[in-house]
Motif scaffolding. Structure first.
Motif, PDB file in Angstrom:
ATOM      1  N   SER A   1      -7.143  -1.462  -3.677  1.00 53.35           N
ATOM      2  CA  SER A   1      -8.255  -1.127  -4.569  1.00 53.35           C
ATOM      3  C   SER A   1      -8.241  -2.026  -5.801  1.00 53.35           C
ATOM      4  O   SER A   1      -9.304  -2.489  -6.266  1.00 53.35           O
TER       5      SER A   1
ATOM      6  N   SER B   1     -11.084  -4.838  -7.017  1.00 50.61           N
ATOM      7  CA  SER B   1     -11.703  -4.665  -8.337  1.00 50.61           C
ATOM      8  C   SER B   1     -11.404  -5.822  -9.275  1.00 50.61           C
ATOM      9  O   SER B   1     -11.784  -5.784 -10.449  1.00 50.61           O
TER      10      SER B   1
ATOM     11  N   ASP C   1      -2.854   1.852  -0.861  1.00 50.56           N
ATOM     12  CA  ASP C   1      -4.267   2.128  -1.158  1.00 50.56           C
ATOM     13  C   ASP C   1      -4.635   1.667  -2.564  1.00 50.56           C
ATOM     14  O   ASP C   1      -5.690   1.051  -2.780  1.00 50.56           O
TER      15      ASP C   1
END
Length: 378
Positions: A294, A298, A290
């Motif tokens: 992420s 980003s 996860d």
């Protein structure tokens, strides 16, 4: 510029590789990006069993073979019963996970399974070199542990090595509502070793003899310890073995992150994703996947911020203690499990405790060797 064969190549179709591929395919951010999962094995057998704890329901519940809300810790003169609420301890067979993951991923036209063994990743040409062919990608997620970690003199190394057997008895012998997390009544040469009993029915259980040691051993040692435990401790004479599994999990503070680069991110055991002081990997992998995705979304480096330096230091000190004084394992784990609630233990192992909570747990386990290991790891 030549278009690469795939956007991402995942080297290794085990726990980390398949969890990563599943999450990539669920996320619209990665829609249309071709990925390949390359592994020499078809993953068609049950080669391991994963166990983990979590509060309430989870994303893998449909695959769970068995779960428990109660457990036991047993040492020479201690028997502690543990109520896990609000946690459950869950057991998942690898074959069920492999079949589910492959079934889901095969539905996607941009996901490819390739049976090959990758020997090298050339970062200049961004090519994975296999025994059968070569494959190009914009980025590689590599689950192959670096050879250098075994020879690194600066890192502590403990191996969690084990053999587990599924047994079936003629009569009801097990309480399927309660499992044994650690039983230290099986001894072996002043080493840290214990037996793990996971009953799935009154007549069926997975029984595993596990070492946390700086050394490895021969398979006959596991067989002798398992038979002795079943006959002398469990008092079971008539049983049949229906399945078996073996494994070696490196528990080390080796800096796996130093092998990450612009085009290659190490994952799974090779990325240091196994909890160094316990060997647990299933939920750790879920959290790391996860965070990794992420980061990508980003614009950060994939492996940025995957680890807590505070908990890495705790793990390093504990491993150094076990490496220097492996005979202390039973007493340390006895203090750990009898002087703390199981809920706080789970929080600590999940790296969710506060610093003040950490201090209480570490005080509960204190031995002078911790001070020596603390300074050794400065």
């Amino acid at each position: 510029m030549i278009t690469p064969d795939y956007y991402y190549i995942i080297v290794g179709g085990g726990l980390a590789g398949l969890q990563l591929a599943l999450e990539i395919r669920k996320d619209v951010f990665f829609k249309g990006k071709k990925i390949a999962i390359i592994d020499p094995s078809l993953k068609s057998e049950n080669d391991k069993t994963w166990c983990f704890w979590e509060e309430g329901s989870g994303k893998w519940d449909e695959l769970i073979q068995k779960e428990w809300q109660q457990g036991l810790f047993i040492a020479e003169s201690v028997k502690k019963e543990m109520d896990f609420a609000p946690y459950s301890y869950k057991m998942l067979r690898s074959i069920d996970f492999y079949q589910y993951a492959k079934g889901e991923l095969n539905k996607d036209p941009d996901t490819y399974f390739i049976q090959d063994e990758i020997s090298k990743i050339d970062e200049v040409t961004r090519t994975a070199l296999g025994k059968k062919d070569s494959y190009t990608a914009t980025h590689f997620f590599d689950s192959r542990p670096p050879h250098s970690y075994k020879d690194d003199s600066g890192s502590a190394k403990i191996y969690q090595h084990f053999k587990g057997i599924y047994i079936e008895t003629q009569e009801a012998q097990f309480d399927p509502d309660r499992f044994t997390m650690m039983d230290y009544r099986g001894k072996y040469k002043n080493s840290t070793c214990f037996t793990y009993v996971l009953p799935v029915s009154p007549k069926n259980a997975l029984i595993e003899f596990t070492f946390f040691t700086p050394f490895l051993t021969e398979e006959k040692v596991y067989d002798e310890q398992l038979e002795k435990y079943i006959r002398e401790v469990l008092k079971i004479d008539n049983y049949s073995i229906t399945e078996s599994e073996t494994g070696i999990i490196p528990m080390t503070d080796y800096p796996f992150h130093q092998h990450n680069s612009k085009y290659v991110t190490k994952i799974g055991t090779a990325g240091g994703w196994v909890k160094a002081s316990s060997g647990y990997s299933f939920k750790s992998t879920e959290r790391k996947v996860d965070k990794l995705l992420s980061n990508i979304k980003s614009g950060k480096k994939p492996a940025q911020g995957l680890f807590s330096k505070r908990f890495q230091r705790y793990d390093a000190i504990f491993l150094d203690v076990l490496e220097k004084r492996n005979d202390l394992g039973e007493s340390l784990f006895t203090k750990f499990y009898t002087k703390n609630s199981i809920q706080n233990i789970f929080k600590f192992l999940d790296e969710e405790t506060t610093f003040s909570e950490d201090i209480k747990i570490m005080q509960s386990m204190f031995h002078p060797q911790f001070l020596k290991s603390f300074f050794n790891k400065l």
